[in-house]
Design a protein around this motif. Structure first.
Motif: not given
Ligand code: AMP
Ligand code: MG
Length: 347
Positions: A8, A28, A45, A195, A212
């Motif tokens: 990410l 990801i 994610y 996520d 996250t």
């Protein structure tokens, strides 16, 4: 574009982007495809099983394409096209999703006093922004098209709809993308992904986990400096949508003519340069971003304040200067990145 596993990092591609610290090293699985006239990105994610993640993302894109199929007036198998063809003639049976979407659109039209109006079809066809126009249509043609634009002439029953006047046309361009984002998001959540981000050309829906949380930022595109951002704010879960006069426009005799039309005048709405709405789902945010854009900064923010769960930021322009304002909760989180932008409304 194929799906890929990557780390990410800050991505600056769409009107609203989500960036995390490059050092966050969060895996990801994501895919970007051109759908509904824009780039959609679907991203999962965290540690996910790659095969099933890719299958889920493919299913999310199928969902988005299915919405495009029934919601676009130009696609041959579209329900909306059938409704338009039968305008002034008969009542049409509609699918459950179109029924829900039309009822929602009607509520926003009523609450915005017709600033948002999905019966703008005759006007949007006349302006023809899809075909890269270079001059506005003549005002007599605009007046003629306007006679066919009125959400009160769209009759809705239980899974039935009717456009009362021949020549009326629905255009779901201001709400269908948000709806597609929500449907794709729901599918991924049902498959157990916690996520998630679905980005339909800047209309977003996001859910975060502890992985996250606190790392995402929504970036608001600068309406006058392509590639730059006027503001950003941290965002963990929910929806965001932006309407801007820089998305589809042409300059004619030095004046900007863009694709968000005021259904009262038939001409592009003048009071805003961009409107960003934050809320519980992307469909509502998409519709209200367009509505507030037409209502203008003052009335638009007043209405946004009255709708529970909705926040908005408005950017307007006057005499070469940019102004911005936002509902309180959003203003408190916003970081303005253009030091020349002034808080308030042009007089
Ligand atoms: P958005 O980018 O979500 O603001 O949607 C803009 C699109 O919605 C335009 O390209 C038109 O297809 C359609 N549209 C334009 N003006 C309006 C309006 N006042 N109400 C509803 N839809 C509109
Ligand atoms: Mg919209």
């Amino acid at each position: 574009m194929g799906s890929r596993l990557r780390v990410l990092a800050t991505v600056l591609s769409t009107a609203l982007t989500i960036g995390c610290s490059p050092r966050a090293r969060i895996p990801i699985v994501e895919q970007t495809q051109m759908v509904m006239g824009t780039f959609f990105t679907v991203a999962l994610y965290g540690k996910v099983q790659p095969d099933s993640a890719e299958r889920a993302i493919a299913a999310a894109f199928d969902t988005i394409r299915a919405v495009e199929m029934w919601a676009s007036a130009s696609s041959p198998r579209s329900e909306v096209r059938v409704l338009n063809l039968r305008a002034g003639r008969d009542t049409v049976d509609v699918s459950a999703p179109l029924d829900r979407l039309l009822h929602l659109a009607q509520k926003v039209a009523q609450a915005s006093d017709g600033a948002f109006d999905v019966t703008v079809g005759p006007l949007t066809s006349l302006w023809g922004f899809e075909d890269s126009p270079t001059a506005p249509p003549d005002s007599a043609a605009i007046r003629a098209a306007l006679r066919l634009v009125d959400y009160r002439d769209m009759w809705l029953g239980r899974r039935r709809a009717f456009l009362r006047k021949p020549g009326m046309q629905l255009d779901l361009g201001a709400i269908a993308k948000g709806w597609a984002v929500d449907r794709a998001f729901a599918l991924l959540r049902q498959r157990g992904y916690g996520d998630v981000m679905v980005d339909g050309g800047g209309d977003l829906r996001v859910a975060s986990t502890s992985l996250t949380a606190g790392k995402r930022r929504v970036w608001i595109r600068h309406p006058r400096r392509p590639g730059n951002y006027i503001g950003r704010f941290p965002y963990d879960s929910g929806a965001v949508a932006t309407s801007g006069d820089y998305e589809r426009y042409f300059l004619y005799e030095g004046v900007r003519f863009h694709h968000i039309l005021d259904p009262r005048s038939g001409w592009p709405a003048r009071a805003c340069a961009s409107v960003t709405v934050v809320g519980p789902n992307t469909t509502l945010c998409d519709a209200w971003a367009t509505a507030i854009f037409v209502l203008g900064p003052r009335r638009g923010l007043e209405i946004a304040d009255q709708i529970p769960g909705l926040e908005a930021m408005v950017v307007s322009e006057a005499n070469g200067r940019l102004y911005w304002d936002a509902t309180e909760a959003l203003a408190a989180r916003l970081e303005i990145l253009d030091p020349a932008a002034v808080r308030g409304f042009p007089e």
